[in-house]
Design a protein around this motif. Structure first.
Motif, PDB file in Angstrom:
ATOM      1  N   GLU A  79       0.832  -1.201   0.000  1.00 42.91           N
ATOM      2  CA  GLU A  79       0.000   0.000   0.000  1.00 42.91           C
ATOM      3  C   GLU A  79       0.867   1.252   0.000  1.00 42.91           C
ATOM      4  N   GLY A  80       0.258   2.361  -0.428  1.00 41.41           N
ATOM      5  CA  GLY A  80       0.966   3.634  -0.408  1.00 41.41           C
ATOM      6  C   GLY A  80       1.990   3.780  -1.515  1.00 41.41           C
ATOM      7  N   THR A  98      -2.582  -7.667  -5.468  1.00 41.30           N
ATOM      8  CA  THR A  98      -2.630  -7.528  -4.014  1.00 41.30           C
ATOM      9  C   THR A  98      -1.629  -6.493  -3.529  1.00 41.30           C
ATOM     10  N   ALA A  99      -2.127  -5.440  -2.904  1.00 40.18           N
ATOM     11  CA  ALA A  99      -1.249  -4.480  -2.228  1.00 40.18           C
ATOM     12  C   ALA A  99      -1.114  -4.936  -0.783  1.00 40.18           C
ATOM     13  N   PRO A 101       0.162  -5.035   3.210  1.00 44.64           N
ATOM     14  CA  PRO A 101       0.335  -3.973   4.208  1.00 44.64           C
ATOM     15  C   PRO A 101       1.740  -3.382   4.107  1.00 44.64           C
TER      16      PRO A 101
END
Length: 368
Positions: free
Chosen positions: A74-75, A319-320, A322
């Motif tokens: 993510e991010g 899939t991102a 965590p």
């Protein structure tokens, strides 16, 4: 700058002067220099190679590969902060230790930047050799199912998971798909025995039977150098991958050298010593991330079954993870790199721009 900005995820599009296609692997990209630039640098930098030796710029990335896929988080985190610098620093350290120990040199001629090696062209030996001091991972899974022979070596009954073996085992496999070799299946990464190598000396790229003995000596003694040094840091060296190749030195003589990388968290298993003595396994390598992935997905079999590779690729693409998963890897890699090298690893804020600047100012290798 953000954490994501400090990650070098794409490393095959730099404006480095080359007239050949850039070879991009899972982690490193290779830019072959022109003949004139190779000759110029050999003369200017006094590299200990023949004047007509082809040179390349090897750029490491921060990409994270596991289960034959590239993962992101993510991010916009498309790699692991500091991973490339940590891997380069560790591998260069061990190659230097091998040379200090009178073993052999490596393909590295210069390190202009933490993400960059200048290397000489080598003719690879088509054997990827794993040196194993403990029974764990895939070897343990096969052993637990009743298998006792590995690459022509027979193991006794009664071994326990993660147990130290009496002897260092060499379990080679093919590097790439090799055809027409006696007794060797035509597939990548197939386990082979020493007898297979002896029966197909030229096919695997060895010059002579004596060089097989030499490669095994370099492997075993190199493993011991790393193991002894890590023991001083109370770390357990479990296993690692070795690769070798032939190069010509400045006298025009061919010699067998270490190449690729060795002793890194990407290519090895390293365990925390105090935890191991307490009966627990604390991974100081990419294996910890692999275990995270197996626990993260509802169907971990997709990561283990090679027949489900399209599903696995889609899982990694879509899939991102965590961000904490990537940052945990960063912490592990930077910590073990600091233990090994004896100094903190510098993580550039903008590695791409730094690399271009260094190669332009000090090596005149950037297109204008």
């Amino acid at each position: 700058m953000s954490t994501a900005d400090s990650v070098l995820a794409i490393n095959d599009d730099l404006p480095i002067k080359t007239d050949l296609p850039v070879h991009s692997g899972k982690v490193r990209s290779v830019y072959w220099l022109t003949d004139s630039d190779s000759r110029r640098l050999i003369k200017e930098k006094q590299y200990p190679v023949a004047e007509d030796t082809p040179l390349a710029i090897m750029i490491i990335s921060d990409r994270l590969s596991a289960f034959d896929c590239i993962w992101h988080a993510e991010g916009g985190l498309n790699g692991v902060p500091g991973k490339g610098a940590a891997l380069n620093a560790i591998a260069a350290h061990w190659f230097a230790r091998f040379r200090e120990s009178g073993l052999a040199r490596s393909h590295i001629l210069d390190i202009p930047h933490p993400f960059v090696w200048i290397v000489q062209k080598a003719r690879p030996v088509k054997v990827e050799a794993i040196a194993r001091q403990y029974i764990t991972g895939s070897m343990w899974r096969a052993y637990a199912k009743g298998e006792r022979e590995f690459c022509g070596i027979r193991l006794p009954d009664g071994l326990e998971r993660d147990q130290k073996l009496d002897d260092l085992l060499i379990t080679p496999s093919t590097k790439g798909i090799l055809t027409g070799l006696k007794g060797v299946p035509e597939a990548d990464d197939v386990n082979i025995s020493r007898q297979n190598i002896e029966d197909n000396l030229a096919g695997f790229g060895f010059n002579s039977p004596a060089d097989i003995d030499h490669y095994e000596r370099l492997l075993k003694e190199g493993f011991q150098v790393i193991s002894d040094d890590l023991a001083k840091q109370d770390q357990v060296f479990v296993d690692t991958k070795f690769e070798f190749g032939y190069v010509s030195n400045d006298k025009g003589q061919e010699e067998l050298i270490y190449m690729d990388e060795v002793g890194t968290p990407d290519s090895s298993r390293i365990w925390d010593g105090p935890a191991y003595r307490d009966g627990k396994i604390v991974e100081q390598s990419k294996e910890a991330f692999r275990q995270f992935l197996l626990g993260h997905f509802a169907d971990p079999d997709v990561l283990l079954d090679k027949n489900r590779m399209p599903e696995r690729s889609a899982l990694a693409r879509d899939t991102a993870l965590p961000a904490s998963a990537m940052l945990d890897v960063s912490k592990t890699y930077l910590n073990i790199a600091e233990k090994i090298t004896g100094h903190p690893i510098s993580v550039p804020d903008n590695p791409r721009e730094e690399i271009i600047q260094v190669l332009a100012d000090n090596y005149q290798l950037i297109r204008t």
